[in-house]
Design an enzyme around this catalytic site. Structure first.
Site, PDB file in Angstrom:
ATOM      1  N   TYR A 159      -1.285 -12.088  14.863  1.00  0.00           N
ATOM      2  CA  TYR A 159      -1.291 -10.936  13.970  1.00  0.00           C
ATOM      3  C   TYR A 159      -2.497 -10.044  14.254  1.00  0.00           C
ATOM      4  O   TYR A 159      -2.359  -8.824  14.416  1.00  0.00           O
ATOM      5  CB  TYR A 159      -1.297 -11.398  12.514  1.00  0.00           C
TER       6      TYR A 159
ATOM      7  N   VAL B 161       0.835  -1.198   0.000  1.00  0.00           N
ATOM      8  CA  VAL B 161       0.000   0.000   0.000  1.00  0.00           C
ATOM      9  C   VAL B 161       0.872   1.252   0.000  1.00  0.00           C
ATOM     10  O   VAL B 161       0.535   2.261  -0.636  1.00  0.00           O
ATOM     11  CB  VAL B 161      -0.956  -0.001   1.203  1.00  0.00           C
TER      12      VAL B 161
ATOM     13  N   TYR C  73       3.934  -5.332  10.533  1.00  0.00           N
ATOM     14  CA  TYR C  73       4.393  -6.725  10.494  1.00  0.00           C
ATOM     15  C   TYR C  73       3.233  -7.511   9.902  1.00  0.00           C
ATOM     16  O   TYR C  73       2.177  -7.632  10.532  1.00  0.00           O
ATOM     17  CB  TYR C  73       4.719  -7.200  11.905  1.00  0.00           C
TER      18      TYR C  73
ATOM     19  N   LEU D  98      10.816   0.533  12.931  1.00  0.00           N
ATOM     20  CA  LEU D  98       9.771   0.603  13.955  1.00  0.00           C
ATOM     21  C   LEU D  98      10.089  -0.227  15.194  1.00  0.00           C
ATOM     22  O   LEU D  98       9.375  -0.130  16.191  1.00  0.00           O
ATOM     23  CB  LEU D  98       8.429   0.158  13.364  1.00  0.00           C
TER      24      LEU D  98
END
Length: 290
Positions: free
Chosen positions: A124, A12, A60, A36
């Site tokens: 996740y 993206v 992630y 990060l």
């Protein structure tokens, strides 16, 4: 307007560069510019730029690997967004953060609204929900955009490009048919974020859902990819696509069986309807074939 794009080399992120550049001065950071995992460096690095808008497209995203790397997933998807939110608040900037359908468990039978109960089943999903909650706890100016089933011309890991690669080498493929969602083109997400930014204000900050319209299973999407690719003359060896169940293709991380997100709230904000997934898939493959 000065916009700081974090995660500019992601699927993206790459799609965001052009539409964000049209809004003002764009500073694009990839992992080499801002890691990060170095949480202590985030606020200072962001504040040095003094942006008006921060768009966080970094994450992630290794869904299955996250099951064995929970600390890293939570650090990048949960702790880092909190630091970005704090930095945004200190700069009086707006934070736009991308999240996921994985914050839901997929047991609902109607499109998920922004207000529906979250219940992630995977590490996740839990890490992405942690990021959402951290941003909300900081407050300030923010928009969280949940999306799903993302694919694009960039990157190798998305489903559409994987199908093209496998379909060029194999005559038979088996694809899961009991998970449904809305395939979503990264380019459409990018254009939507660019349209959202000027529309955000004290009355419109919050969580939004965006996907392409229409619903499909992974099997439906695979069949559509091969139909469109054949019309464009892309190399294909595949002759048969066979539907299978999730249990026949076990993976470390559980997937939501139903990932359809309601776009009603965002449609009201922007006054436009998302393109149908098949239309966007066709355009993506045209772009890829050039």
């Amino acid at each position: 307007m000065k916009i700081l794009l974090i995660g500019s080399q992601g699927q993206v992120g790459q799609a965001l560069k052009q539409p964000l550049s049209a809004l003002g001065e764009l500073v694009s950071w990839q992992r080499q510019d801002l890691d990060l995992t170095h949480l202590d460096r985030l606020p200072g690095a962001v504040q040095a730029q003094q942006p008006d808008v921060i768009v966080n497209a970094a994450a992630y995203t290794a869904v299955d690997k996250a099951e064995s790397e929970p600390e890293l997933a939570h650090q990048i998807n949960g702790a880092a967004p909190k630091q970005l939110a704090l930095a945004a608040r200190d700069c009086n900037a707006t934070l736009v953060h991308i999240s996921t359908d994985y914050v839901f468990d997929g047991t609902q039978g109607t499109p998920y609204a922004e207000t529906d109960m979250t219940h992630p089943k995977s590490v996740y999903g839990q890490s992405k929900l942690g990021g959402e909650q951290a941003i909300q706890s900081v407050g300030g100016r923010y928009a969280i955009l949940r999306t799903a089933w993302v694919y694009g011309c960039q990157g190798k890991g998305n489903f559409v490009k994987t199908m093209l690669r496998l379909g060029a080498d194999r005559d038979t493929l088996k694809v899961v048919a009991d998970q449904v969602g809305s395939p979503t083109w990264a380019q459409d997400i990018a254009q939507t974020i660019a349209a959202m930014i000027p529309a955000l204000n004290e009355q419109t900050y919050g969580i939004y859902h965006y996907t392409n319209s229409g619903v499909a299973s992974w099997y439906d999407l695979a069949v559509a990819v091969f139909e469109e690719a054949a019309q464009l003359g892309l190399p294909l060896a595949v002759q048969d696509v066979l539907p299978i169940t999730t249990s026949e293709y076990p993976l470390p991380a559980p997937r939501p069986a139903y990932s359809v997100l309601s776009g009603v709230k965002l449609r009201a904000l922007l006054g436009v309807t998302a393109p149908h997934w098949r239309q966007s898939l066709r355009q993506m493959l045209i772009d890829l074939s050039k």
